[in-house]
Design a protein around this motif. Structure first.
Motif, PDB file in Angstrom:
ATOM      1  N   PRO A 151      88.616  68.276 -57.956  1.00  0.00           N
ATOM      2  CA  PRO A 151      89.517  67.142 -58.227  1.00  0.00           C
ATOM      3  C   PRO A 151      89.294  65.940 -57.317  1.00  0.00           C
ATOM      4  CG  PRO A 151      90.664  68.922 -57.091  1.00  0.00           C
ATOM      5  CD  PRO A 151      89.319  69.458 -57.452  1.00  0.00           C
ATOM      6  N   ALA A 152      88.817  66.168 -56.079  1.00  0.00           N
ATOM      7  CA  ALA A 152      88.613  65.084 -55.125  1.00  0.00           C
ATOM      8  C   ALA A 152      87.162  65.056 -54.669  1.00  0.00           C
ATOM      9  CB  ALA A 152      89.532  65.262 -53.914  1.00  0.00           C
ATOM     10  N   TYR A 153      86.731  63.905 -54.154  1.00  0.00           N
ATOM     11  CA  TYR A 153      85.360  63.788 -53.657  1.00  0.00           C
ATOM     12  C   TYR A 153      85.131  64.814 -52.554  1.00  0.00           C
ATOM     13  CZ  TYR A 153      83.963  59.581 -56.165  1.00  0.00           C
ATOM     14  OH  TYR A 153      83.592  58.692 -57.152  1.00  0.00           O
ATOM     15  N   PRO A 154      84.110  65.652 -52.697  1.00  0.00           N
ATOM     16  CA  PRO A 154      83.841  66.648 -51.655  1.00  0.00           C
ATOM     17  C   PRO A 154      83.205  65.992 -50.435  1.00  0.00           C
ATOM     18  CG  PRO A 154      82.132  66.744 -53.336  1.00  0.00           C
ATOM     19  CD  PRO A 154      83.149  65.731 -53.811  1.00  0.00           C
ATOM     20  N   VAL A 155      83.622  66.417 -49.257  1.00  0.00           N
ATOM     21  CA  VAL A 155      83.119  65.841 -48.008  1.00  0.00           C
ATOM     22  C   VAL A 155      82.793  66.978 -47.039  1.00  0.00           C
ATOM     23  CG1 VAL A 155      83.706  64.461 -45.986  1.00  0.00           C
ATOM     24  CG2 VAL A 155      84.384  63.676 -48.248  1.00  0.00           C
ATOM     25  N   ILE A 156      81.585  66.943 -46.490  1.00  0.00           N
ATOM     26  CA  ILE A 156      81.195  67.912 -45.464  1.00  0.00           C
ATOM     27  C   ILE A 156      80.583  67.150 -44.293  1.00  0.00           C
ATOM     28  CG2 ILE A 156      79.704  69.864 -44.898  1.00  0.00           C
ATOM     29  CD1 ILE A 156      79.821  70.740 -47.778  1.00  0.00           C
ATOM     30  N   LEU A 157      81.251  67.191 -43.157  1.00  0.00           N
ATOM     31  CA  LEU A 157      80.723  66.563 -41.935  1.00  0.00           C
ATOM     32  C   LEU A 157      79.720  67.496 -41.279  1.00  0.00           C
ATOM     33  CD1 LEU A 157      83.797  64.915 -40.167  1.00  0.00           C
ATOM     34  CD2 LEU A 157      81.645  63.771 -40.726  1.00  0.00           C
ATOM     35  N   LYS A 158      78.565  66.957 -40.899  1.00  0.00           N
ATOM     36  CA  LYS A 158      77.557  67.738 -40.203  1.00  0.00           C
ATOM     37  C   LYS A 158      77.216  67.060 -38.883  1.00  0.00           C
ATOM     38  CE  LYS A 158      75.322  69.944 -44.189  1.00  0.00           C
ATOM     39  NZ  LYS A 158      74.034  70.177 -44.891  1.00  0.00           N
ATOM     40  N   TRP A 159      77.204  67.870 -37.821  1.00  0.00           N
ATOM     41  CA  TRP A 159      76.917  67.305 -36.502  1.00  0.00           C
ATOM     42  C   TRP A 159      75.520  66.699 -36.444  1.00  0.00           C
ATOM     43  CZ3 TRP A 159      80.545  66.027 -33.395  1.00  0.00           C
ATOM     44  CH2 TRP A 159      81.744  66.743 -33.371  1.00  0.00           C
ATOM     45  N   GLY A 160      74.598  67.267 -37.200  1.00  0.00           N
ATOM     46  CA  GLY A 160      73.246  66.719 -37.220  1.00  0.00           C
ATOM     47  C   GLY A 160      73.224  65.295 -37.748  1.00  0.00           C
TER      48      GLY A 160
END
Length: 404
Positions: free
Chosen positions: A367-376
């Motif tokens: 339903p919402a924009y998927p977001v994944i933060l990566k330290w790299g």
């Protein structure tokens, strides 16, 4: 505090005689902050979509796939499979037969990829969680059932509530094609629809799951399979996966291909990596363009501070100190923008992860924009933006401050 840093801080925050320098410096910092925040957010959204693709593939494709190097089928009687089954990190092993077949359902017909699976797959398939209509089962007593993708069900009008069978056709291996009666040269079996699943558009439009004995009857096989699918236990690391693949390759020999999920879709995963790299480079190029305003503001500041430079030199200040003052002052503009951009970008991503404020249009799978933060990605952004800022601070100093 370092002497060059003290001068730089004073020059940065002190009011200049030409107000335009303050405006350009502030604009430069805002531009760097905007570019940094955009870089963090866009890369994180891309990571989110990348994760969705990988998850959807994981519902269909195994962690390890064993296929013959030549031919379509083989008999899985190698001791290597007994060795693999004894490994603690392996969750299950399934035998499958895949082939494109012609299907007919209540007057609708088409070509689908039929996948015959064994009882292990039927019990532990990840597709169980992707059923949109009906249920995931392949047997009802002696009746063979089928589970089809949503796209296939839509194009053929398949409904698990109807009693009409799905007729599967494939050319017989021991009969020649008869031009007068083509149907006599085809094998046919029937299955009944039990459920409809939805994973992704490509899979939904082509895949149908049936019992492996149905496919063996249709293709006239005995104990042959086209592949052995191996799924690892949750939490298995890349190193353990690689060791399992190496062990299988060593024990099976050159007659078999042992592939992880990446090598099963090598072109797709490479394309995804190249797309991410292209997006990153485009955004970095935009930041480079934005950073040219630092060049302009610092050049104007050097011209304004000609008197201060002369005074420092007359007091015996080394040339390196004079240059370092202005390089530090210019770099601080980009670093302030970098810090603000990181705070905004990371904060926005965390809020989106938690609350999903920005919604996806239409009936998308999420339903919402998927977001994944990566330290790299964050570290790479810091290094790139800081490096660009340092270069744009050094260039005007190199051009405008000449040794006497």
């Amino acid at each position: 505090m370092n002497l060059s840093l003290r001068f730089a801080v004073r020059y940065l925050f002190a009011k200049k005689s030409h107000n335009v320098i303050n405006i350009i410096s502030a604009t430069s910092a805002v531009g760097m902050a905007t570019g940094t925040a955009a870089l963090i957010m866009i890369m994180s959204v891309y990571n989110g979509f990348d994760g969705l693709v990988r998850d959807s593939l994981g519902n269909v494709e195994p962690d390890i796939l064993v296929t013959p190097s030549e031919g379509k089928v083989f008999v899985p009687d190698s001791p290597a499979f007994d060795w693999a089954y004894s490994q603690d990190n392996i969750l299950n092993m399934c035998s499958v037969i895949e082939e494109k077949v012609f299907v007919n359902y209540d007057g609708h017909s088409g070509i689908v990829k039929a996948k015959g699976v064994d009882a292990v797959y039927e019990e532990e398939s990840p597709l169980r969680d992707k059923i949109k209509d009906g249920s995931f089962r392949l047997h009802k007593g002696d009746i063979h059932l089928a589970v089809v993708g949503a796209g296939t069900a839509g194009s053929l009008g398949i409904n698990p509530r109807f009693v009409a069978p799905i007729e599967m056709y494939f050319p017989a291996r021991d009969r020649k094609i008869s031009l007068s009666n083509p149907m006599a040269s085809l094998e046919m079996v029937k299955v009944f629809p039990a459920g409809v699943f939805s994973v992704n558009a490509e899979t939904d439009a082509s895949l149908m799951i049936v019992p492996i004995e149905t496919m063996r009857e249709l293709l006239e096989y005995d104990n042959e399979v086209s592949a052995v699918e191996i799924r690892m236990r949750p939490g298995t690391g890349a190193r353990e996966l690689s060791e399992t693949i190496s062990g299988l390759e060593e024990r099976l020999g050159p007659g078999y291909r042992v592939r992880d999920r990446f090598r099963q879709n090598e072109a797709l995963y490479k394309m995804m990596k190249y797309e991410k790299a292209a997006i990153f480079l485009i955004l970095v190029f935009i930041i480079i363009i934005i950073s040219f305003s630092i060049f302009g503001s610092l050049s104007m500041l050097i011209i304004e501070k000609k008197g201060d430079i002369a005074t420092l030199r007359s007091l015996g200040a080394p040339e390196k100190l004079v240059r370092r003052i202005f390089v530090t002052e210019g770099w601080m503009i980009s670093l302030l923008g970098l810090a603000a951009g990181l705070a905004i970008g990371i904060g926005a991503c965390l809020i989106q992860q938690e609350f999903g404020l920005v919604r996806m249009p239409g009936g998308f799978v999420t339903p919402a924009y998927p977001v994944i933060l990566k330290w790299g990605d964050i570290l790479t952004t810091i290094l790139c933006v800081a490096g660009i800022g340092l270069l744009m601070a050094w260039l005007p100093v190199k051009v405008n401050i000449k040794e006497d």
